[in-house]
Design a protein around this motif. Sequence first.
Motif, PDB file in Angstrom:
ATOM      1  N   ARG A 159       0.455  -1.378  -0.161  1.00 55.48           N
ATOM      2  CA  ARG A 159       0.108   0.152   0.180  1.00 55.48           C
ATOM      3  C   ARG A 159       0.936   0.919  -0.002  1.00 55.48           C
ATOM      4  O   ARG A 159       1.576   1.397   0.347  1.00 55.48           O
ATOM      5  CB  ARG A 159      -0.965  -0.313   0.870  1.00 55.48           C
ATOM      6  CG  ARG A 159      -2.030  -1.227   1.180  1.00 55.48           C
ATOM      7  CD  ARG A 159      -3.022  -0.782   2.256  1.00 55.48           C
ATOM      8  NE  ARG A 159      -3.870  -2.096   3.336  1.00 55.48           N
ATOM      9  CZ  ARG A 159      -4.073  -2.621   2.248  1.00 55.48           C
ATOM     10  NH1 ARG A 159      -5.262  -1.415   0.957  1.00 55.48           N
ATOM     11  NH2 ARG A 159      -5.882  -3.142   2.277  1.00 55.48           N
ATOM     12  N   ASP A 160       0.087   2.225  -0.569  1.00 53.68           N
ATOM     13  CA  ASP A 160       0.666   4.168  -0.706  1.00 53.68           C
ATOM     14  C   ASP A 160       1.051   3.722   0.969  1.00 53.68           C
ATOM     15  O   ASP A 160       2.273   4.683   1.337  1.00 53.68           O
ATOM     16  CB  ASP A 160      -0.359   4.775  -0.864  1.00 53.68           C
ATOM     17  CG  ASP A 160      -0.186   4.695  -2.454  1.00 53.68           C
ATOM     18  OD1 ASP A 160       0.315   3.643  -3.360  1.00 53.68           O
ATOM     19  OD2 ASP A 160      -0.783   5.552  -2.906  1.00 53.68           O
ATOM     20  N   ARG A 216       7.792   7.759  -5.342  1.00 53.72           N
ATOM     21  CA  ARG A 216       6.593   7.147  -5.239  1.00 53.72           C
ATOM     22  C   ARG A 216       6.147   5.895  -5.594  1.00 53.72           C
ATOM     23  O   ARG A 216       6.944   5.006  -6.384  1.00 53.72           O
ATOM     24  CB  ARG A 216       6.155   7.648  -6.847  1.00 53.72           C
ATOM     25  CG  ARG A 216       6.174   9.647  -6.719  1.00 53.72           C
ATOM     26  CD  ARG A 216       5.119  10.014  -8.130  1.00 53.72           C
ATOM     27  NE  ARG A 216       5.630  11.597  -8.172  1.00 53.72           N
ATOM     28  CZ  ARG A 216       4.659  12.590  -7.522  1.00 53.72           C
ATOM     29  NH1 ARG A 216       4.107  11.949  -6.467  1.00 53.72           N
ATOM     30  NH2 ARG A 216       5.520  13.272  -8.007  1.00 53.72           N
ATOM     31  N   PRO A 217       5.247   5.785  -4.410  1.00 52.14           N
ATOM     32  CA  PRO A 217       4.632   4.303  -4.857  1.00 52.14           C
ATOM     33  C   PRO A 217       4.146   3.589  -5.809  1.00 52.14           C
ATOM     34  O   PRO A 217       4.329   2.726  -5.884  1.00 52.14           O
ATOM     35  CB  PRO A 217       3.563   3.842  -4.225  1.00 52.14           C
ATOM     36  CG  PRO A 217       3.224   5.233  -2.878  1.00 52.14           C
ATOM     37  CD  PRO A 217       4.301   6.297  -3.723  1.00 52.14           C
ATOM     38  N   GLN A 218       2.795   3.377  -6.703  1.00 54.32           N
ATOM     39  CA  GLN A 218       3.258   3.765  -8.010  1.00 54.32           C
ATOM     40  C   GLN A 218       4.795   3.874  -8.523  1.00 54.32           C
ATOM     41  O   GLN A 218       4.797   2.193  -9.290  1.00 54.32           O
ATOM     42  CB  GLN A 218       2.608   4.229  -8.478  1.00 54.32           C
ATOM     43  CG  GLN A 218       1.879   3.866  -9.913  1.00 54.32           C
ATOM     44  CD  GLN A 218       0.997   2.799  -9.940  1.00 54.32           C
ATOM     45  OE1 GLN A 218       0.103   2.386  -9.077  1.00 54.32           O
ATOM     46  NE2 GLN A 218       1.050   1.869 -10.269  1.00 54.32           N
TER      47      GLN A 218
END
Length: 267
Positions: free
Chosen positions: A185-186, A225-227
């Motif tokens: 998760r972020d 960034r998480p993505q």
Amino acid sequence: AAESFDAAGDFLSAGKKLLDTRCPAFKAVSAVRNNARGYWRAISLPFPEPAIRLIPQNRLQAFQDEMGRFRDDLTLAVTNLDAEFEELKSAARIRLGTLYNERDYPVSLDGAFEVSWDFPSVEPPTYLRRLDPELFEAESRRVQARFDEAVQMAEQAFVEELGRLVSHLTERLTGEADGQPKVFRDSAIGNLQEFFTRFQSLNLRSSEQLDSLVEQCRQIVQGVRPQTLRDDANLRREVASQLSGVTGLLDDLLVDRPRRRLLRTPK
């Protein structure tokens, strides 16, 4: 209760739930209390006495204001719960059957819940200096020892929290499920960023090694960034490898922690 299971009564205990705590009004009261406790712990450092924590002097007014809002929120939540109290008692009467006892319940929930705080002095009283200088010095040494212990507790709490966050993110980045990278998760990144902010505001600057490790972790995930981590396998491996090195150093810091003393008596 024991006879129902052919068991010895000395080895069993039983209780009854007086209210349905799944009720939204009850959950609202619990949420305010939990949020107040969480805020108190988030902006403060541990102290080796129950229910006492340390906060920076420049955050006292902000703490006072925020706790006042929690107190107001709790008052409103308890008022709403009290409005449903009779209905909740009626439901409990049906569920509990002959175990229901009206005397288990207060007439009203007004005053049954509270958020309160104060600012106790943990320093030796100044009048001791005049009355008994030796006792004053002994008390000063005792207070200093308590603050020394508080420093150790703060460092340990920071190291353990950072270790959990780093280990969790590393496991998410390196592990696989059914041949595919694990989903994370972020919040795995967001929680680290929140830790860096809190560490900066509460850090006692008592351990250069801890400061260095926190800064190293911050640089590893800075701008990530998480993505992007989800999409870029090479970046995942690079970040995971760097964090694994930090994990080993954090483990060493937990095992070998020399005792430190503050350079001045905290106030």
